[in-house]
Design a protein around this motif. Structure first.
Motif, PDB file in Angstrom:
ATOM      1  N   VAL A 194       0.834  -1.202   0.000  1.00 48.92           N
ATOM      2  CA  VAL A 194       0.000   0.000   0.000  1.00 48.92           C
ATOM      3  C   VAL A 194       0.868   1.252   0.000  1.00 48.92           C
ATOM      4  O   VAL A 194       0.737   2.130  -0.868  1.00 48.92           O
ATOM      5  N   TYR A 195       1.755   1.334   0.971  1.00 52.47           N
ATOM      6  CA  TYR A 195       2.583   2.537   1.070  1.00 52.47           C
ATOM      7  C   TYR A 195       3.477   2.690  -0.160  1.00 52.47           C
ATOM      8  O   TYR A 195       3.732   3.815  -0.606  1.00 52.47           O
ATOM      9  N   ARG A 196       3.954   1.585  -0.725  1.00 47.32           N
ATOM     10  CA  ARG A 196       4.798   1.664  -1.921  1.00 47.32           C
ATOM     11  C   ARG A 196       4.057   2.370  -3.055  1.00 47.32           C
ATOM     12  O   ARG A 196       4.564   3.332  -3.657  1.00 47.32           O
ATOM     13  N   ALA A 197       2.844   1.911  -3.362  1.00 47.12           N
ATOM     14  CA  ALA A 197       2.080   2.490  -4.459  1.00 47.12           C
ATOM     15  C   ALA A 197       1.756   3.951  -4.195  1.00 47.12           C
ATOM     16  O   ALA A 197       1.863   4.802  -5.092  1.00 47.12           O
ATOM     17  N   TRP A 262      -4.834   7.012  -3.212  1.00 45.28           N
ATOM     18  CA  TRP A 262      -4.799   7.582  -4.564  1.00 45.28           C
ATOM     19  C   TRP A 262      -4.908   6.510  -5.643  1.00 45.28           C
ATOM     20  O   TRP A 262      -5.687   6.624  -6.579  1.00 45.28           O
ATOM     21  N   VAL A 263      -4.079   5.460  -5.526  1.00 44.79           N
ATOM     22  CA  VAL A 263      -4.028   4.452  -6.597  1.00 44.79           C
ATOM     23  C   VAL A 263      -4.164   3.022  -6.108  1.00 44.79           C
ATOM     24  O   VAL A 263      -4.541   2.149  -6.888  1.00 44.79           O
ATOM     25  N   TYR A 264      -3.830   2.748  -4.866  1.00 43.05           N
ATOM     26  CA  TYR A 264      -3.818   1.368  -4.386  1.00 43.05           C
ATOM     27  C   TYR A 264      -5.187   0.715  -4.528  1.00 43.05           C
ATOM     28  O   TYR A 264      -6.212   1.276  -4.145  1.00 43.05           O
ATOM     29  N   HIS A 265      -5.191  -0.475  -5.088  1.00 39.58           N
ATOM     30  CA  HIS A 265      -6.394  -1.297  -5.253  1.00 39.58           C
ATOM     31  C   HIS A 265      -7.432  -0.624  -6.149  1.00 39.58           C
ATOM     32  O   HIS A 265      -8.632  -0.876  -6.016  1.00 39.58           O
ATOM     33  N   ARG A 266      -6.967   0.215  -7.075  1.00 39.25           N
ATOM     34  CA  ARG A 266      -7.899   0.926  -7.960  1.00 39.25           C
ATOM     35  C   ARG A 266      -7.655   0.571  -9.429  1.00 39.25           C
ATOM     36  O   ARG A 266      -7.890   1.388 -10.319  1.00 39.25           O
ATOM     37  N   ALA A 267      -7.192  -0.637  -9.708  1.00 39.67           N
ATOM     38  CA  ALA A 267      -6.928  -1.049 -11.092  1.00 39.67           C
ATOM     39  C   ALA A 267      -8.167  -0.863 -11.954  1.00 39.67           C
ATOM     40  O   ALA A 267      -9.260  -1.323 -11.620  1.00 39.67           O
TER      41      ALA A 267
END
Length: 296
Positions: A194-197, A262-267
């Motif tokens: 999570v933090y990486r993305a 912002w982007v995590y798990h939002r593919a």
């Protein structure tokens, strides 16, 4: 998998409720029976988190090292606080892993072990049950130091300037993509999927950029942003990575994980900034989320 903020919060629970007390140590499951014998009846003298690693010190120079991994969790019961901070609400049962979840009172203390409990730590007023860890072992001080020496800096442990310098120096020597390096616990401690993305998006940094090609000032800003997010995660008990929210949006984000990132798990969903569909790909066997427009 629990990330750095979770392990620091778990360490705080132990510091608050176990450090200074004699601890009965057992292994209801049986897989840690020999290790439990080496710790049973000793006083816990310290509780320390470094990245995703938890170190619990006992008298006679014995340490318990725990890495929760993907499936591990601690279940606390007894006299607790919900977030190990002064003035926090009291609870009687609390599960701590990637998420924290108060659970119904078992009606007795200590509650009977439920499931495959690797190790149980019990004082007169509090019990902690460990399930499903990747690592659970008794170490000497020298062995603990050897583990720590292999870890990258942690903003809540290392001197800020020294930690920043170590992080920058480690990244700038490597051709590995920065999206992989941020997950390398020998480069920096505590960052997970999570933090990486979220860090990469907040920096508008292409995750495929080789570490040595990332400008030094960008790396320094990554470290400082990680420090901010980690402190906020420890404070909230949640990985809140969006900023600039008004009061209503902030409350919604606290209530729903889908509104925190912002982007995590939002593919496939539109980027919150530019509207481009978020991409998900595998990087070193883990899912990496990024915006191909804002992070190029």
């Amino acid at each position: 998998m629990p990330e750095g903020h979770s392990v620091h919060r778990i360490a705080r629970q132990f510091a608050l409720h176990f450090v200074g007390h004699e601890v009965a140590v057992s292994s209801p499951q049986g897989r840690f029976a020999e290790g439990a014998k080496r710790l049973d009846g000793r006083r816990m003298t310290d509780s320390r988190a470094i990245g995703k690693q938890l170190f619990l010190e006992f008298s006679d120079d014995r340490w318990l090292r725990v890495h929760l991994g993907i499936y591990g969790a601690w279940d606390f019961a007894g006299e607790l606080t919900a977030d190990a901070s002064i003035g926090a609400p009291r609870v009687t049962r609390l599960r701590m892993s990637e998420q924290e979840k108060p659970e119904p009172d078992a009606g007795q203390f200590p509650p009977p072990p439920v499931g495959a409990v690797r190790v149980r730590l019990l004082t007169e007023r509090t019990v902690a049950d460990l399930r499903g860890p990747t690592a659970c072992e008794v170490l000497t001080p020298d062995e603990v130091q050897a583990v720590i020496d292999r870890l990258g800096p942690d903003p809540l442990v290392d001197d800020p300037e020294a930690g920043e310098a170590r992080f920058v120096a480690a990244v700038r020597t490597k051709s590995t993509p920065i999206g992989v390096l941020l997950m390398d616990q020998s480069v920096v401690s505590g960052i997970g999927n999570v933090y990486r993305a979220e860090l990469l998006f907040r920096a508008r940094l292409d995750p495929h950029t080789p570490g040595r090609n990332v400008p030094e000032e960008v790396l320094r800003e990554l470290w400082r942003d990680w420090t901010v997010l980690l402190r906020e995660g420890v404070r909230l008990g949640q990985m809140m990575t969006m900023d600039g929210l008004d009061e209503e949006a902030y409350r919604a984000a606290l209530a729903d994980r889908a509104d925190r990132h912002w982007v995590y798990h939002r593919a496939g969903l539109p980027c919150r900034v530019c509207g481009t569909p978020i991409v998900m790909e595998l990087a070193a066997g883990r899912k990496l989320y990024y915006c191909p427009t804002d992070q190029r």
